[in-house]
Design an enzyme around this catalytic site. Structure first.
Site, PDB file in Angstrom:
ATOM      1  N   LYS A  40      15.870   4.992 -16.470  1.00  0.00           N
ATOM      2  CA  LYS A  40      14.374   4.559 -16.114  1.00  0.00           C
ATOM      3  C   LYS A  40      13.849   3.729 -17.402  1.00  0.00           C
ATOM      4  CE  LYS A  40      13.621   7.456 -12.757  1.00  0.00           C
ATOM      5  NZ  LYS A  40      14.724   7.989 -12.282  1.00  0.00           N
TER       6      LYS A  40
HETATM    7  C1  PLP Z   1      15.647   8.334 -11.262  1.00  0.00           C
HETATM    8  C2  PLP Z   1      16.994   8.912 -11.510  1.00  0.00           C
HETATM    9  C3  PLP Z   1      17.814   8.797 -10.386  1.00  0.00           C
HETATM   10  C4  PLP Z   1      17.509   8.224  -8.918  1.00  0.00           C
HETATM   11  O1  PLP Z   1      17.088   6.759  -8.992  1.00  0.00           O
HETATM   12  P1  PLP Z   1      16.418   6.180  -7.791  1.00  0.00           P
HETATM   13  O2  PLP Z   1      16.025   4.724  -8.190  1.00  0.00           O
HETATM   14  O3  PLP Z   1      14.976   6.936  -7.553  1.00  0.00           O
HETATM   15  O4  PLP Z   1      17.226   6.045  -6.668  1.00  0.00           O
HETATM   16  C5  PLP Z   1      19.045   9.098 -10.593  1.00  0.00           C
HETATM   17  N1  PLP Z   1      19.528   9.668 -11.842  1.00  0.00           N
HETATM   18  C6  PLP Z   1      18.795   9.905 -12.651  1.00  0.00           C
HETATM   19  C7  PLP Z   1      19.110  10.382 -13.976  1.00  0.00           C
HETATM   20  C8  PLP Z   1      17.182   9.400 -12.671  1.00  0.00           C
HETATM   21  O5  PLP Z   1      16.537   9.630 -13.586  1.00  0.00           O
END
Ligand code: PLP
Length: 500
Positions: free
Chosen positions: A113
């Site tokens: 993120k």
């Molecule tokens: C947010 C997240 C995901 C999922 O990603 P999306 O963009 O919501 O599909 C997968 N793994 C981790 C560790 C995340 O923080």
């Protein structure tokens, strides 16, 4: 480049306005009105550039109302200095002769993120100036764990903004919870919610749809915006690393320029993998985008059958950031794949809202399966994959990335496809260290230990250092203690912003 709504009932706006608003006024998501493409020459040129330079090259194709200087400044503020603990920003590590891991978790909060949420605040402050905004922007976030902390870290003390984060009180790991409730900054609010991620997300969506509240906030000089992956400003920076991974592999001689590769993406809200789809649409040679799900496998079923059905039990898994039943960004994919038929999107999204289920037409379904493939892995497979990958390759996977590695195995077995594949690694293994330690050390070794003891146990066992962002988490003061009901999110926002 202008941006239009997937629901077709809002005027097209500039990138700055799309970023400021987060969600379109008609409830749809903003998408570029035209296909963005990259020339082969430009693609070739990326191979010799740094991550920051690659970022500017991609961003300027989308954020055309930003000057190159502004984009350079945004990129430098987000990825420069010592914010990321890897000089490459997103290192590509070879796992086997036909598989690499793209490490997207070297940012301050140890999850992918950060790739978007370190730069979104930079886009946003500049967007406010560009659009002549005078109100304070209030970022509302519903998080399944990782977004919340990454958004808090990105927005803390950013002038002209404040941020309110709602997280499922029992739905995040101990490390994630502590990361959030110890967040410092004069403009941050963090609240637990009695409910799951979908409850928190629905509550936040309701706040966005509350016209009366919007007016009351406007009267007080506030305007709401979103840092969830429905915001285009979050999606666009994620496109960069698909190009960067490709460029690195070409540069290293692992693949030939022009050769197609697969990406495997642990998926929740469909934001990460959708960025991969945009990269492919722009001309990056991608064969398949493999959508890896956990037992909340609503997307796997959709990709396999064309029916999206959220009427099922919400399951808590060891990969909590993928515990999602409503993947918002799928709407953008469907809009693109139907040739931008807003009417169809409205129909499906209404069915989803009222009945929790919709089925796309056969043509759309065919298009989905021409780009995507999907399967899921359960908790036991996840732990076994972490254990096996360590034993065979001395490489440490977090639970989300382990789901992807397992699904890649299934893909190869099912299809016989031998295309070179890159696994998007979305979190540091230390962020989900309870599960990772359990996989490596066994139940007995971890019995009775806190997640914090396990950080050092895991580090000692593997020789991998504990990331800076997770040090001493248990010693930081708890600054945010409020927990609210899942039907009280609107009220909580009112309390924070409207009570004198
Ligand atoms: C947010 C997240 C995901 C999922 O990603 P999306 O963009 O919501 O599909 C997968 N793994 C981790 C560790 C995340 O923080």
């Amino acid at each position: 480049m202008k941006y239009e709504s997937t629901r077709g009932n809002s005027p097209a706006v500039s990138a700055a306005k799309a970023i400021k608003k987060g969600i379109a006024p008609d409830g749809g998501l903003f998408v570029p009105i035209e296909n963005v493409t990259i020339t082969q020459a430009e693609l070739q040129r990326l191979t010799s550039l740094s991550y920051a330079e690659r970022a500017v090259a991609i961003l300027k194709l989308f954020l055309t109302d930003f000057t190159e200087k502004e984009l350079i400044d945004c990129v430098e503020a987000a990825y420069g200095g010592d914010k990321f603990d890897a000089p490459e920003v997103v290192p590509v590590k070879s796992l086997t002769p036909d598989t690499a891991v793209l490490e997207l978790w070297h940012g301050p909060t140890c999850a992918f993120k950060d790739m978007a949420l370190q730069i979104l605040p930079q886009f946003l402050v500049r967007s406010l100036v560009k659009t002549g905004e005078t109100s304070e922007i209030v970022i509302l976030v519903a998080t399944s764990g990782d977004t919340g902390k990454a958004a808090l870290d990105g927005f803390a003390d950013v002038p002209g903004t404040s941020i309110i984060v709602f997280f499922p009180q029992e739905g995040v790991s101990e490390v994630q919870r502590l990361q959030m409730i110890t967040q410092q900054g004069n403009n941050v609010h963090v609240l637990g919610v009695h409910g799951n991620f979908d409850d928190a997300q629905s509550g936040v969506k309701q706040v966005f749809g509350d016209k009366e509240l919007a007016q009351a906030l406007a009267d007080k000089g506030y305007r709401l915006s979103s840092a969830n992956s429905i915001n285009w400003g979050r999606l666009v920076p994620q496109i960069i690393y698909y190009f960067s991974a490709y460029a690195d592999l070409v540069q290293a001689g692992t693949i030939q320029f022009g050769q197609s590769i697969n990406f495997v993406v642990p998926t929740g809200n469909f934001g990460n993998i959708l960025a991969g789809f945009y990269a492919k649409s722009m001309g990056l040679p991608i064969n398949r985008l493999i959508c890896a799900a956990n037992p909340n496998n609503v997307l796997t079923d959709f990709i396999q059958t064309g029916t999206y059905n959220r009427n099922r039990n919400f399951l808590k898994t060891l990969s909590p950031s993928m515990d999602i039943l409503i993947s918002s960004n799928l709407e953008r994919l469907l809009y693109e794949l139907t040739g931008r038929q807003a009417e169809k999107i409205n129909g499906w999204m209404n069915e989803l809202k009222t009945n929790g289920v919709y089925s796309v037409d056969p043509v759309t379904r065919e298009k989905v399966s021409s780009h995507f493939w999907s399967d899921f892995a359960d908790d036991q497979e996840t732990l076994a994959t972490i254990q096996k990958t360590w034993a065979q390759h001395h490489y440490l996977l977090d639970t989300h990335t382990a789901v992807a590695v397992r699904v890649l195995e299934k893909y190869r077995r099912a299809t016989g496809d031998t295309t070179y594949s890159v696994v998007a690694s979305t979190a540091s293994p230390f962020k989900f260290n309870g599960s990772v330690a359990k996989a490596l050390l066994g139940d007995e070794a971890i019995a009775g230990k806190s997640e914090f003891n396990l950080l050092s146990d895991l580090s000692a066992f593997t020789g991998w250092p504990i990331p800076k962002g997770l040090h001493d988490l248990d010693k930081r003061p708890v600054l945010h203690k409020e927990v609210t009901g899942k039907d009280k999110i609107d009220e909580a926002v009112r309390n924070i912003l409207l009570t004198p």
